[in-house]
Scaffold this motif. Structure first.
Motif, PDB file in Angstrom:
ATOM      1  N   ALA B 177     -77.552 -33.606 -12.579  1.00 11.08           N
ATOM      2  CA  ALA B 177     -76.455 -33.590 -11.614  1.00 11.08           C
ATOM      3  C   ALA B 177     -75.381 -34.628 -11.925  1.00 11.08           C
ATOM      4  N   ASN B 178     -75.807 -35.843 -12.299  1.00 11.41           N
ATOM      5  CA  ASN B 178     -74.834 -36.882 -12.616  1.00 11.41           C
ATOM      6  C   ASN B 178     -73.972 -36.506 -13.802  1.00 11.41           C
ATOM      7  N   GLU B 179     -74.656 -35.970 -14.808  1.00  5.74           N
ATOM      8  CA  GLU B 179     -73.936 -35.613 -16.032  1.00  5.74           C
ATOM      9  C   GLU B 179     -72.960 -34.476 -15.773  1.00  5.74           C
ATOM     10  N   VAL B 180     -73.362 -33.551 -14.909  1.00  4.73           N
ATOM     11  CA  VAL B 180     -72.463 -32.463 -14.557  1.00  4.73           C
ATOM     12  C   VAL B 180     -71.219 -33.029 -13.877  1.00  4.73           C
ATOM     13  N   ARG B 181     -71.440 -33.999 -12.962  1.00  5.48           N
ATOM     14  CA  ARG B 181     -70.304 -34.596 -12.265  1.00  5.48           C
ATOM     15  C   ARG B 181     -69.361 -35.258 -13.274  1.00  5.48           C
ATOM     16  N   GLU B 182     -69.960 -35.972 -14.218  1.00  3.32           N
ATOM     17  CA  GLU B 182     -69.127 -36.623 -15.236  1.00  3.32           C
ATOM     18  C   GLU B 182     -68.345 -35.596 -16.045  1.00  3.32           C
ATOM     19  N   LEU B 183     -69.040 -34.534 -16.390  1.00  2.65           N
ATOM     20  CA  LEU B 183     -68.378 -33.487 -17.163  1.00  2.65           C
ATOM     21  C   LEU B 183     -67.202 -32.909 -16.385  1.00  2.65           C
ATOM     22  N   PHE B 184     -67.414 -32.690 -15.084  1.00  3.58           N
ATOM     23  CA  PHE B 184     -66.333 -32.127 -14.269  1.00  3.58           C
ATOM     24  C   PHE B 184     -65.149 -33.086 -14.181  1.00  3.58           C
ATOM     25  N   THR B 185     -65.428 -34.382 -14.117  1.00  6.98           N
ATOM     26  CA  THR B 185     -64.339 -35.352 -14.125  1.00  6.98           C
ATOM     27  C   THR B 185     -63.510 -35.198 -15.405  1.00  6.98           C
ATOM     28  N   VAL B 186     -64.232 -35.077 -16.502  1.00  5.82           N
ATOM     29  CA  VAL B 186     -63.543 -34.880 -17.782  1.00  5.82           C
ATOM     30  C   VAL B 186     -62.732 -33.600 -17.759  1.00  5.82           C
ATOM     31  N   MET B 187     -63.338 -32.541 -17.240  1.00  3.32           N
ATOM     32  CA  MET B 187     -62.645 -31.253 -17.222  1.00  3.32           C
ATOM     33  C   MET B 187     -61.376 -31.324 -16.382  1.00  3.32           C
ATOM     34  N   ARG B 188     -61.455 -32.019 -15.239  1.00  6.08           N
ATOM     35  CA  ARG B 188     -60.262 -32.122 -14.389  1.00  6.08           C
ATOM     36  C   ARG B 188     -59.155 -32.875 -15.115  1.00  6.08           C
ATOM     37  N   LYS B 189     -59.557 -33.937 -15.809  1.00  3.87           N
ATOM     38  CA  LYS B 189     -58.570 -34.737 -16.533  1.00  3.87           C
ATOM     39  C   LYS B 189     -57.877 -33.874 -17.587  1.00  3.87           C
ATOM     40  N   LEU B 190     -58.671 -33.112 -18.310  1.00  2.00           N
ATOM     41  CA  LEU B 190     -58.132 -32.275 -19.373  1.00  2.00           C
ATOM     42  C   LEU B 190     -57.223 -31.197 -18.816  1.00  2.00           C
ATOM     43  N   LYS B 191     -57.614 -30.708 -17.651  1.00  2.00           N
ATOM     44  CA  LYS B 191     -56.831 -29.681 -16.985  1.00  2.00           C
ATOM     45  C   LYS B 191     -55.444 -30.220 -16.657  1.00  2.00           C
ATOM     46  N   GLU B 192     -55.420 -31.451 -16.134  1.00  5.16           N
ATOM     47  CA  GLU B 192     -54.129 -32.063 -15.801  1.00  5.16           C
ATOM     48  C   GLU B 192     -53.248 -32.190 -17.031  1.00  5.16           C
ATOM     49  N   GLN B 193     -53.893 -32.418 -18.179  1.00  6.27           N
ATOM     50  CA  GLN B 193     -53.112 -32.539 -19.406  1.00  6.27           C
ATOM     51  C   GLN B 193     -52.626 -31.194 -19.933  1.00  6.27           C
ATOM     52  N   GLY B 194     -52.951 -30.122 -19.204  1.00  5.86           N
ATOM     53  CA  GLY B 194     -52.418 -28.818 -19.579  1.00  5.86           C
ATOM     54  C   GLY B 194     -53.343 -27.990 -20.451  1.00  5.86           C
ATOM     55  N   LEU B 195     -54.559 -28.464 -20.635  1.00  6.15           N
ATOM     56  CA  LEU B 195     -55.514 -27.704 -21.431  1.00  6.15           C
ATOM     57  C   LEU B 195     -56.006 -26.506 -20.624  1.00  6.15           C
ATOM     58  N   ALA B 196     -56.190 -25.383 -21.313  1.00  6.43           N
ATOM     59  CA  ALA B 196     -56.770 -24.223 -20.647  1.00  6.43           C
ATOM     60  C   ALA B 196     -58.253 -24.188 -20.960  1.00  6.43           C
ATOM     61  N   ILE B 197     -59.070 -24.105 -19.914  1.00  2.00           N
ATOM     62  CA  ILE B 197     -60.515 -24.172 -20.122  1.00  2.00           C
ATOM     63  C   ILE B 197     -61.187 -22.881 -19.682  1.00  2.00           C
ATOM     64  N   LEU B 198     -61.930 -22.288 -20.601  1.00  2.00           N
ATOM     65  CA  LEU B 198     -62.727 -21.124 -20.257  1.00  2.00           C
ATOM     66  C   LEU B 198     -64.150 -21.638 -20.029  1.00  2.00           C
ATOM     67  N   PHE B 199     -64.697 -21.334 -18.873  1.00  2.00           N
ATOM     68  CA  PHE B 199     -65.958 -21.946 -18.445  1.00  2.00           C
ATOM     69  C   PHE B 199     -66.965 -20.847 -18.149  1.00  2.00           C
ATOM     70  N   VAL B 200     -68.092 -20.912 -18.824  1.00  2.00           N
ATOM     71  CA  VAL B 200     -69.141 -19.936 -18.554  1.00  2.00           C
ATOM     72  C   VAL B 200     -70.338 -20.664 -17.979  1.00  2.00           C
ATOM     73  N   THR B 201     -70.851 -20.175 -16.868  1.00  2.00           N
ATOM     74  CA  THR B 201     -72.038 -20.796 -16.288  1.00  2.00           C
ATOM     75  C   THR B 201     -72.741 -19.789 -15.398  1.00  2.00           C
ATOM     76  N   HIS B 202     -73.992 -20.094 -15.087  1.00  2.00           N
ATOM     77  CA  HIS B 202     -74.714 -19.249 -14.142  1.00  2.00           C
ATOM     78  C   HIS B 202     -74.805 -19.905 -12.771  1.00  2.00           C
ATOM     79  N   PHE B 203     -74.310 -21.148 -12.660  1.00  2.00           N
ATOM     80  CA  PHE B 203     -74.424 -21.854 -11.391  1.00  2.00           C
ATOM     81  C   PHE B 203     -73.205 -21.566 -10.519  1.00  2.00           C
ATOM     82  N   LEU B 204     -73.437 -20.883  -9.423  1.00  2.00           N
ATOM     83  CA  LEU B 204     -72.324 -20.491  -8.560  1.00  2.00           C
ATOM     84  C   LEU B 204     -71.617 -21.712  -7.960  1.00  2.00           C
ATOM     85  N   ASP B 205     -72.414 -22.714  -7.568  1.00  2.00           N
ATOM     86  CA  ASP B 205     -71.824 -23.927  -6.993  1.00  2.00           C
ATOM     87  C   ASP B 205     -70.776 -24.498  -7.925  1.00  2.00           C
ATOM     88  N   GLN B 206     -71.160 -24.554  -9.200  1.00  2.00           N
ATOM     89  CA  GLN B 206     -70.267 -25.156 -10.178  1.00  2.00           C
ATOM     90  C   GLN B 206     -69.011 -24.328 -10.361  1.00  2.00           C
TER      91      GLN B 206
END
Lengths: 346, 503
Positions: B177-206
């Motif tokens: 869970a902690n690592e996922v949170r960290e990853l999401f922080t990174v993803m948000r940062k990258l998103k702000e920088q204009g990166l397009a992220i394609l995300f595949v997961t089976h976890f609906l919450d995420q």
């Protein structure tokens, strides 16, 4: 239908063999003539089978080793040891023509070949050494042992029963062909009629998962190295018997490489997993036919190896599905569009 | 955002493999500065679409447009050069190279053809620290780190390439869970920088936590593209499954399970342990009982299970199976005692890739019978057909090579292999990892049904809900210790979380 035939694992090896034979037919039509003389069949094709017998034997053993993800570099040396020991025993005996002596000699050298295979198995499965290094030890040491046995000389024998193994005839055919057929059938039976084949392919494809599924990977690996040693031992007997002499320096030299090549041409991957015994036999026949062809058309000895290398390279390219796709991609695309146009008009 | 031009536009994508249509007229758009979730069940075509996009597979028909220019991607290198980088589901790194080498492989900083090792290590450290908040020794081989760290290194490697499109294929399936949170922080940062992220997961919450937009595939076909805020969860699930199934709700809650255990012990472990893997622990498993293992990644869940199966040798303690004492030193012995083990590493410890589905199913049974007592081909075919039907394995062809099956179906084949052995204790290590909801529910139901028939099950999963749902008792592990054994009365989401967290 065509698709099913061309996807068969024997398709390309057989095509290559056919191409080689076709070349011979055009170059020298007499290549295919087989005549009966003194109740025996004679002809180039028979020669290929006869002289190819040791290679086929070694390659059959090698197939199973490679299928487990291993390799056996020591087969050439085992060929030399087995021939040398048998010839030494026969030549030292009082009566070289005694059948008992010859049978004892055969049994002793085959026993030694099994011990050699066992040694490889211990190093690979027991100690956990990498196969290429483990068998390299016996490849080097075994050649030395063979030279020790022969004292660096060529041992000649004059024994009718011993000569029969590699130069005798049974019915119309050379006796060696029957040995090969028997070993091939035995290998096929052992691997396809028992579960050994499944275990070999399983261990070769994924050793960890196989262990977790309860397979005794070690005994499987032991078994294939022993079998490979035994095959090489038989090849050594045929080879030395054929010329009635044993040469510790040169008998079976480079056999390991030809055998590995035969296995690969036959469609078995060096990564282990699926193996094809029939493919290996065709692969060995390709190599033997090539050797015979090169001698027949009189390629100067100094460039024989170059010619062989070139043909082998071409064979490997033809075998590669990727390469074939590159070659045929343009032609295929055109065909595809044409088909589309036709359907449009209709 | 909707008024922008998409940075990536895929239209009319068709992909056929020999005999199978994997993608049929699929479209997919990706806008700069968004996280776009690609959803679908196993075999829906998600992985194929990604492989098409990254140049692993050629497409048969269709166009890929990036920033207005049509692309013909025919190799992973071309995809990288176009600015598309990927972190795959199963980490694709060289574990015997150092962390820094893994990040920079193929793009090492050089001067006069010589690799600048110090510069490379410094930049790797900087990259990991600044963008992922990880500080590790980058000169150590990757193998010395946990799968979670390896995953982060894989992401760092992808970030290091000047990417415009970042594809994360199930990046969170092996993170806690902690690592996922960290990853999401990174993803948000990258998103702000204009990166397009394609995300595949089976976890609906995420999906709902991080994505802006959702595209759904089903059976190789495109279902639709939605804004995450406008698509209710239940609709998402229904669109993915394609039928009205409240699969998960059907399962009986663990509390309501009949208390028919006769308490007869099947297996008893006392002070069983192995140095560096798991501290000595005690465990009793009764016949027909389902024991759940809960704990974070690396807490020793897998390690303790491996001791029970003999996959690793215990160096302390005793194991008693059905009253007969003695050690289990190899999987073979464990299997003979009626224990089966489905590893979490499907690819490396489960499937035999080169063999067919049929061969993979009968493998363990044949191994227990030895070389000469073969199972007739006719019987093998019957077995394969029976399990393909019972577990709904797709495709239904028993002669298909297992490597051509999707992850969920491979898992079912492995389950079939062990069910065929009729084990008395079935150890399932992350049996539902990387598997879609439908298959997950099927496996959970199966576990409950098996236990009713008297089979004991040891169920290991990172998903707490799942463990709570199926287990009769839960063993909680923390930092290589079995810290608490919970009975049905004590079991609750909160209690287990507390025990995992400790303190």
């Amino acid at each position: 239908m065509w698709n099913r035939i061309s996807k068969h694992h024997l398709f390309w090896p057989l095509m290559v063999l056919a191409a080689l034979l076709l070349f011979n037919l055009i170059y020298k039509p007499a290549f295919f003539s087989i005549r009966i003389q003194g109740g025996h069949l004679y002809g180039s094709l028979i020669d290929i089978l006869n002289y190819g017998a040791p290679l086929i034997l070694v390659a059959i053993g090698m197939t199973l080793v490679i299928a487990t993800g291993g390799i056996d570099l020591s087969v050439g040396s085992i060929v030399a040891i087995s021939g040398a020991v048998a010839c030494l025993l026969v030549s030292k005996s009082a009566d070289q023509n005694s059948l008992g002596i010859v049978l004892t000699a055969v049994a002793v050298s085959l026993g030694l070949a099994i011990v050699c295979g066992l040694w490889n198995g211990v190093l690979v499965a027991g100690v956990g050494m990498q196969a290429i290094i483990a068998t390299l030890i016996l490849m080097v040491a075994g050649r030395g042992i063979a030279q020790l046995v022969t004292s660096g000389q060529i041992i000649t024998v004059s024994s009718n029963p011993y000569e029969y193994i590699g130069a005798g005839w049974l019915a119309l055919l050379p006796f060696s062909i029957f040995i090969v057929a028997a070993v091939w059938l035995a290998a096929a039976w052992l691997t396809r009629r028992t579960a050994l084949g499944l275990f070999i392919e399983s261990v070769g494809s994924n050793a960890t998962a196989s262990r977790l599924a309860g397979i005794r990977s070690r005994s499987v690996i032991f078994a294939v190295y022993i079998f490979c040693g035994l095959c090489a031992g038989m090849a050594g007997l045929i080879l030395s018997s054929n010329v009635s002499s044993a040469d510790g320096n040169n008998a079976g030299l480079w056999y390991e490489l030809d055998a590995i090549l035969a296995v690969v041409i036959g469609g078995t991957s060096l990564n282990g997993g699926r193996f094809y015994l029939s493919g290996t036999v065709v692969g060995a026949l390709i190599i033997q036919t090539l050797t015979t062809t090169i001698y027949m058309i009189g390629v100067p000895p100094e460039i024989t190896l170059v010619v062989k290398a070139f043909v082998v390279f071409a064979v490997c390219l033809v075998q590669s599905e990727k390469f074939r796709n590159v070659l045929t991609s343009k032609w295929r695309k055109r065909r595809y569009q044409a088909e589309r146009e036709v359907t449009h008009h209709v | 955002m909707t008024e922008q031009n998409p940075i990536l536009d895929m239209r009319g994508i068709h992909k056929r493999f020999t005999g199978v249509v994997a993608l049929k007229d699929v479209k997919f758009r990706l806008f700069p500065g968004e996280v776009h979730a690609l959803m679908g069940e196993n075999g829906a075509g998600k992985s194929t679409l990604i492989k098409v996009l990254t140049g692993v597979h050629d497409i048969n028909e269709g166009t890929v447009t990036m920033e207005g220019k049509q692309l013909a991607i025919s190799s992973p290198l071309e995809a990288q050069e176009a600015g598309i980088t990927t972190v795959y589901q199963e980490v694709n790194l060289c574990t015997n190279l150092s962390v820094a080498e893994n990040i920079f492989i193929g793009r090492e900083p050089r001067r006069f053809g010589r690799i600048l090792w110090k510069e490379m290590n410094r930049r790797a450290e900087q990259l990991l620290a600044e963008r992922l908040n990880v500080s590790i020794d980058v000169t150590l081989p990757l193998a010395s780190y946990s799968v979670a760290v390896q995953q982060l290194v894989a992401i760092a490697r992808a970030l290091n390439i000047s990417a415009k499109v970042l594809i994360l294929d199930e990046p969170t399936s092996s993170l806690d869970a902690n690592e996922v949170r960290e990853l999401f922080t990174v993803m948000r940062k990258l998103k702000e920088q204009g990166l397009a992220i394609l995300f595949v997961t089976h976890f609906l919450d995420q999906v709902y936590e991080i994505s802006d937009r959702i595209s759904i595939l089903r059976g190789g076909e495109f279902v639709g593209e939605y804004l995450a805020a406008e698509l209710p969860r239940i609709d998402l699930v229904l669109k993915m499954i394609g039928k009205d199934l409240h699969l998960l709700a059907e399962l009986p809650k663990s509390g309501s399970k009949e208390e028919s255990r006769n308490g007869e012990a099947f297996l008893q472990a006392s002070s069983l342990g192995r140095k560096g893997a798991i501290e000595p622990y005690d465990l009793n498993i009764a016949r027909g009982e389902i024991i759940g293992f809960a704990g974070l990644l690396g807490s020793g869940r897998t390690e303790s299970a491996r001791l029970l199966f003999g996959a690793d040798r215990a160096d302390a303690g005793e194991l008693t199976v059905e009253g007969t004492g003695g050690k289990i030193d190899s999987p073979r012995q464990a299997i003979r005692q009626g224990i089966a083990f489905c590893s979490e590493n499907r690819k490396t410890e489960g499937i035999i890739a080169d063999l067919t589905v049929r061969e993979n199913i009968v493998l363990a049974l044949q191994a227990s019978r030895g070389w000469f007592r073969t199972i007739s081909r006719k019987r093998q075919d019957e077995i394969a057909d029976e399990y393909i039907k019972a577990l709904n394995i797709n495709p239904k062809n028993p002669e298909q090579l297992i490597k051509n099956l999707s992850g969920g179906n491979q898992q079912k084949v492995l389950l079939a292999r062990w069910l065929l052995m009729e084990p008395k204790l079935l150890i399932l290590d992350e049996p539902t990892r990387g598997i879609d909801i439908g298959a997950k529910a099927e496996i959970q139901k199966l576990v409950l049904a098996l236990s009713r028939k008297g089979m004991s099950v040891l169920f290991i999963s990172s998903e707490l809900e799942e463990v709570l749902r199926v287990s009769d008792r839960i063993a909680v592990l923390r930092d290589r210790h079995l810290v608490k054994m919970m009975t049905a009365e004590e079991m609750s989401h909160e209690n287990v979380m507390k025990a995992i967290a400790g303190g």
